[in-house]
Design an enzyme around this catalytic site. Sequence first.
Site, PDB file in Angstrom:
ATOM      1  N   ASP A 252       3.004  39.300 -24.030  1.00  0.00           N
ATOM      2  CA  ASP A 252       2.157  38.661 -23.031  1.00  0.00           C
ATOM      3  C   ASP A 252       2.379  37.157 -23.114  1.00  0.00           C
ATOM      4  O   ASP A 252       3.231  36.690 -23.877  1.00  0.00           O
ATOM      5  CB  ASP A 252       0.682  39.025 -23.229  1.00  0.00           C
ATOM      6  CG  ASP A 252      -0.074  39.121 -21.903  1.00  0.00           C
ATOM      7  OD1 ASP A 252      -0.161  38.089 -21.219  1.00  0.00           O
ATOM      8  OD2 ASP A 252      -0.544  40.216 -21.552  1.00  0.00           O
TER       9      ASP A 252
ATOM     10  N   HIS B   7       2.875  37.582 -16.970  1.00  0.00           N
ATOM     11  CA  HIS B   7       2.441  37.610 -18.369  1.00  0.00           C
ATOM     12  C   HIS B   7       3.621  37.402 -19.311  1.00  0.00           C
ATOM     13  O   HIS B   7       3.804  38.132 -20.286  1.00  0.00           O
ATOM     14  CB  HIS B   7       1.738  38.942 -18.669  1.00  0.00           C
ATOM     15  CG  HIS B   7       0.385  39.066 -18.031  1.00  0.00           C
ATOM     16  ND1 HIS B   7      -0.690  38.301 -18.415  1.00  0.00           N
ATOM     17  CD2 HIS B   7      -0.064  39.869 -17.022  1.00  0.00           C
ATOM     18  CE1 HIS B   7      -1.755  38.625 -17.678  1.00  0.00           C
ATOM     19  NE2 HIS B   7      -1.396  39.559 -16.819  1.00  0.00           N
TER      20      HIS B   7
ATOM     21  N   GLU C 247      -0.669  41.361 -12.239  1.00  0.00           N
ATOM     22  CA  GLU C 247      -1.110  39.973 -12.195  1.00  0.00           C
ATOM     23  C   GLU C 247       0.058  38.990 -12.207  1.00  0.00           C
ATOM     24  O   GLU C 247       0.175  38.134 -13.081  1.00  0.00           O
ATOM     25  CB  GLU C 247      -2.063  39.701 -13.365  1.00  0.00           C
ATOM     26  CG  GLU C 247      -3.346  40.538 -13.274  1.00  0.00           C
ATOM     27  CD  GLU C 247      -4.306  40.276 -14.422  1.00  0.00           C
ATOM     28  OE1 GLU C 247      -5.524  40.439 -14.221  1.00  0.00           O
ATOM     29  OE2 GLU C 247      -3.841  39.928 -15.527  1.00  0.00           O
TER      30      GLU C 247
END
Length: 550
Positions: A181, A252, A319
């Site tokens: 991440d 990420h 995302e």
Amino acid sequence: MKLTDPIPAPSSAHEPLSGAGHLLDATTPLAAGPGTEPTARWLRATVGAATGLPLAPGQDHDSGVVLRISPEIERKLGPEGYRLAVDGHAVRIDGGGPAGVFWGAQTLRQLLGPEAHRRAPIAPRERWEVPAGVIEDAPRFAWRGLMLDVARHFMPKGDLLAYVDLMAAHKLNVLHLHLTDDQGWRLEIRRYPRLTEVGAWRERSKVGPRDSPLWDERPHGGYYTQDDIREIVAYAAERHITVVPEIDIPGHSQAAIAAHPELGNTDVIDTASLGVWTTWGINPNVLSPTDTTLRFYENVLEEVLELFPGTFVHLGGDECPREQWQASPAARDRVRELGLAGVDQLQGWLLGHFGRRLAERGRRLIGWDEILEGVLPEAGLPEGAAVQSWRGYAGGIAAARAGHDVVMCPKQHVYFDYRQAPGDDEPVPLGYVRTLEDVYRFEPVPPQLTGADAERVLGAQANVWTELTEDRRRVDYQTFPRLAAFAETVWSSLPPPSERDFEGFQERMAAHYARLDALGVEYRPPGGPRPWQRRPGVSGRPIDGSPPIV
């Protein structure tokens, strides 16, 4: 202890009207039929250690503890199904396959009582009674998962192995490891040592949500060597748990970009100035859609496939902001070159590329439900791709109707970083209140899916995100006892949510809390957090009201 006491609840349990159970003592043999030897070793190493009983190898299949693989049970209950039959002569565990025998042994351990979950005997005891009767049991779903986010806060190997044992005790069989991440890269890649030399460490960490003024100024990090991963995977496999790795693409990814700035959008920002991210949230720094990125992650995945033999590889896909791509001449050139409608389709193109690479190697892509967005109309998701539906049920419903397998993990139900009760005592309260009862009433298959579409639901998964959960004690608090309720929803054949016997479950939990105590789990007590489990002064981000069912 009664046959109906185990968690998750067995499919059927029949106790005789009269008759004693079976007594285990120092003379009790353990007879292991072909294919059951690993479970026999596990019984001696765990139940044997807790009880002090040697469970010496035996050949008599009519007395003692008897383990067998049964084609009859496989036909009736499937490879993970088992029959546990107890009378005055023997404890017989017949499994549809090796996994079924192992799950039957887990049930036997529960029937022996909480003390059988310790690592050594705590008091002299010559005999251990197993209640008489017959249990026939099998899981409802093939995917019964737990995701541990080891990227935001690293979980040392010993703690991770302990969680494998806790999963096995609850008959869960998929460990999803969130390995990369913005805040850390946790997997050794030998071709690219900077991923862990640089990407595994951050200078400091935000304490609380991203708008908190608090910081932990200590450096944080860690990673698993490839030998660590081989050990974790083998340890899990012995307990019939598959480890699914997650390597985030294309969002990420700041930890990877910090280690290798060429992976970022160098024509938009100075990627060489980026470090491993120290706070939380959605990060604008995403991978560039270049050939350099493709070759880099192809090489990364080659090593990942060597380490993780399971079918699925998780590639994230969630995302991913598009602003840098929109501003990047190189990204816009790639859009024109591929004939895409816009930068929104770059994510679908990237994931499609890697999904096809996985398929060529006999593996399957799985990703968060955003992988349904920006997919090239003429290509769709790669064949065999599966979707984890986290923003609600909608993504899973759409994926199933499009012919893709689905794992349900809607945040409104099974995000265990969400708070467990209202009130100021809950440590770093986040999101909606998700009580033990809320989790017990979670239903993986929404009513909108029927017939063949419903069969696309492989199962469900509870997710433990660790932005606000910095160590094993906090993970225990957030995860338990809710994981016990979740385990029952994915293993047992329960009635519809509104008809479930939560009061009966609570009664069974009284014994289960004692098991968790014996296992050393620092769960949230039913009456609320203990003083040392609170986090006064650390604000959260609670959401009031009931979560929308979307």
